[in-house]
Scaffold this active site. Structure first.
Site, PDB file in Angstrom:
ATOM      1  N   HIS A   1     -21.126 -20.356   7.874  1.00 10.91           N
ATOM      2  CA  HIS A   1     -22.528 -20.300   7.427  1.00 10.91           C
ATOM      3  C   HIS A   1     -23.156 -18.924   7.679  1.00 10.91           C
ATOM      4  CE1 HIS A   1     -22.703 -24.456   6.372  1.00 10.91           C
ATOM      5  NE2 HIS A   1     -22.529 -24.884   7.598  1.00 10.91           N
TER       6      HIS A   1
ATOM      7  N   ASP B   1     -14.464 -27.646   5.007  1.00  7.50           N
ATOM      8  CA  ASP B   1     -15.563 -28.159   5.817  1.00  7.50           C
ATOM      9  C   ASP B   1     -16.495 -28.975   4.916  1.00  7.50           C
ATOM     10  OD1 ASP B   1     -17.061 -27.284   8.686  1.00  7.50           O
ATOM     11  OD2 ASP B   1     -18.414 -27.944   7.109  1.00  7.50           O
TER      12      ASP B   1
ATOM     13  N   HIS C   1     -19.581 -29.108   4.841  1.00  9.88           N
ATOM     14  CA  HIS C   1     -20.728 -28.301   4.422  1.00  9.88           C
ATOM     15  C   HIS C   1     -20.248 -27.059   3.673  1.00  9.88           C
ATOM     16  CE1 HIS C   1     -22.070 -30.428   8.146  1.00  9.88           C
ATOM     17  NE2 HIS C   1     -23.109 -30.682   7.387  1.00  9.88           N
TER      18      HIS C   1
ATOM     19  N   ASP D   1     -15.317 -31.987   9.782  1.00 12.75           N
ATOM     20  CA  ASP D   1     -16.463 -32.888   9.760  1.00 12.75           C
ATOM     21  C   ASP D   1     -16.506 -33.751   8.504  1.00 12.75           C
ATOM     22  OD1 ASP D   1     -16.888 -30.583   8.348  1.00 12.75           O
ATOM     23  OD2 ASP D   1     -18.807 -30.085   9.261  1.00 12.75           O
TER      24      ASP D   1
END
Length: 606
Positions: A322, A358, A360, A449
């Site tokens: 991120h 991931d 996200h 995740d």
């Protein structure tokens, strides 16, 4: 900010992508040493230092969590996700998917911190100083494995059934093996090795210090649990070499980030604690931990390109995907995958493939390389029309300028996505594009995740699913594969998944291999959407898109034809009596009326 020497500490104020200015608050430390942890990691880990996420029983993780004393905790976290109906999601709201007591499923969109998820108090700001209140003295405990709050009288977690007071076990065994592990570096004269691990205990010192009413999911126990699982499986140290840790240099970092960003991270070592966003924390050791993580990733990439190591696994934190050019967010400080990609290019790689699984979207990685055609970025993530954190990663985001077509986003439209959808996307999008791109090295931003039981991701990928995806990517770039840990907040899920992935690096076959994956309806629609957009840039996708379109057309045609056939029969038989609409009485209707409608129709025709 209240420094110990009574002088104000100033940190560059940088723009923030996810709302609000970057906020720093805390106290200066009298020293900024980076000594290794002592009692905090001896004889297991107490609940005061860590808390995990939901349970998944892996082959080598049953012994990771054992009974222990209950402790207190105080953390915050970044959760920005749309609600989903999967079993692992106990709270469906636009902030996250975590269980909480006395929750309301129809709560309106509030904030983006774990405080909002656990305690729905819209009157309280995210970053105010903590004060004792009634909600904090309630008799409740937080699950070590899934960070979900439970009433004190409950002995097992309501979400993952983890026993109250559990602790991480097995990390001490891992520590004892570190000194016995063979080291591999550019300076050593040892023979080439198969798999190298990047790890350093000082990354465990990165933790949230400010007292918060709920645990932060990105915690030191994530590394401890994975390390313990690798030791329990007999993988480390007998089958892997260890890369000597080093801190990345400023010169290497500014190839990825702005100098202001690098300096802002560096200044956190002079503070007791600080925040870049309401859920992206730092303490006096975080700058060192972030530089160690980036340095290990860079060195692993260089060793793989040089042939000293065939592949590697970077067991690092804080995560990085991120972190963009000039902002830290989403628990991430420096972008480890981006640093590794540029290190690989410096070592001789002309083309680098980054696959980000991931849950996200790696908005930071995409931003860094969106104009660079030498780095192909492919991401599979929950998106849900931008309502899932961080909101980027739509299928139409394909890169800019010279890099147009070299960003490939596979955005899932809902939660609960499992192995079949991921494998289907790999077979029809990821692998064909990767084969045409022909990278010199493949880097996986391996967030776990999306694993079953993770309360942030609320998806259903199993350790077997992750091992199959890793195995598929070993065929790219002649086996030159670097796997970097990103997210994943369920201790059992991330430890079992990471262990299966490292087994693949060591040459084991993926567990539970099956035939062709049958996607869900939503998964098929997502893949078709991506193929329709990306076939413009990757001709290899054109026949795949046509084939899947025809396949979906036949399936839809069978459904529509069956429905139309039923409607025609009902219309031909006339409207029938009123009670026809009350239930399924077709047999009785045909017995009583004997198809008078059709005969009348025929008579009229004659």
């Amino acid at each position: 900010m209240r420094p110990l020497n009574s002088k104000k500490c100033e940190v560059p104020s940088l723009g923030r992508q996810n709302g609000g200015d970057q906020a720093f608050h805390g106290e200066c430390q009298s020293c900024d040493g980076v000594e290794k942890p002592s009692h905090s990691i001896e004889n297991g880990v107490s609940l005061k230092e860590h808390h995990g996420t939901c349970s998944f029983n892996g082959d080598h993780t049953d012994g990771l969590l054992v009974d222990g004393a209950k402790g207190s905790l105080a953390r915050s976290g970044h959760i920005d996700s749309a609600g989903c109906g999967h079993d692992g999601c106990l709270h469906g709201n636009n902030g996250s998917c975590m269980a909480c007591d006395d929750q309301e499923s129809d709560r309106e969109h509030g904030g983006h911190t774990l405080d909002d998820l656990f305690f729905f108090n819209d009157e309280e700001e995210d970053d105010i100083e903590w004060e004792p209140s009634a909600r904090l003295v309630e008799n409740r405990w937080f699950c070590l494995n899934c960070t979900v709050p439970n009433l004190d009288e409950v002995t097992h977690c309501q979400n993952c059934h983890e026993l109250k007071g559990s602790e991480v076990a097995g990390y001490d065994d891992f520590k004892t093996h570190i000194a016995q592990t063979a080291l591999v570096s550019a300076d050593t004269a040892s023979q080439p090795v198969s798999t190298a691990i990047g790890f350093d205990e000082r990354m465990l010192l990165h933790s949230e210090i400010e007292i918060k009413p709920n645990p932060h999911p990105e915690r030191p126990d994530r590394l401890r649990a994975i390390a313990a699982s690798l030791a329990a499986a007999g993988i480390f140290p007998s089958k892997c070499a260890l890369v000597p840790p080093r801190e990345i240099t400023k010169e290497e970092l500014i190839r990825v980030h702005t100098s202001d960003h690098v300096e802002s991270i560096e200044q956190t070592k002079n503070m007791l604690y600080s925040y870049f966003t309401s859920d992206t924390y730092a303490n006096g050791h975080s700058a060192c931990a972030a530089k160690l993580a980036a340095g290990l990733c860079a060195d692993l990439a260089s060793l793989i390109l040089s042939g000293r190591v065939r592949n590697g696994f970077a067991l690092v934190r804080p995560p990085g995907h991120h972190a963009g050019v000039k902002q830290a967010m989403g628990f991430c400080l420096h972008n480890n995958a981006a640093v590794a990609a540029l290190a690989a290019q410096k070592a001789g790689a002309k083309k680098v493939l980054i696959v980000d699984w991931d849950v996200h979207h790696g908005n930071g990685t995409q931003e860094i390389f969106e104009g660079d055609k030498s780095v192909l970025y492919i991401s599979l993530h929950r998106h849900e029309d931008g309502s899932f954190y961080p909101g980027t990663g739509a299928a139409h985001e394909v890169g800019v300028l010279a890099g147009e077509g070299f960003s490939v986003n596979i955005p899932w439209s809902c939660g609960g996505v499992g192995d079949n959808d991921y494998i289907f996307a790999f077979e029809n999008v990821v692998l064909p594009i990767a084969a045409e791109f022909a990278p010199d090295i493949t880097i996986i931003s391996a967030g776990f995740d999306a694993a079953r039981g993770d309360p942030l991701g609320c998806c259903d990928v199993t350790p077997a699913g992750y091992s199959r995806m890793a195995s598929m990517l070993t065929a790219c770039s002649e086996g030159k594969l670097l796997i970097i840990l990103e997210g994943g907040y369920n201790l059992r899920s991330i430890s079992s998944s990471a262990t299966e992935v490292v087994k693949v690096l060591l040459g084991d076959s993926p567990s539970h291999s099956t035939g062709a994956a049958a996607p869900s309806k939503e998964g098929m629609q997502t893949v078709l959407q991506v193929l329709e957009i990306q076939q413009k840039y990757w001709p290899v996708l054109v026949p795949i898109f046509a084939s899947l379109q025809a396949r979906q057309g036949r399936s839809s045609s069978r459904y529509v034809n069956g429905e139309n056939k039923l409607k025609r029969r009902m219309l031909a038989a006339g409207p029938g009596p009123v009670w026809w609409k009350w239930g399924s009485k077709r047999l009785l209707y045909e017995v009583l009326f004997d198809g008078l409608g059709p005969r009348k129709s025929k008579a009229k025709g004659k």
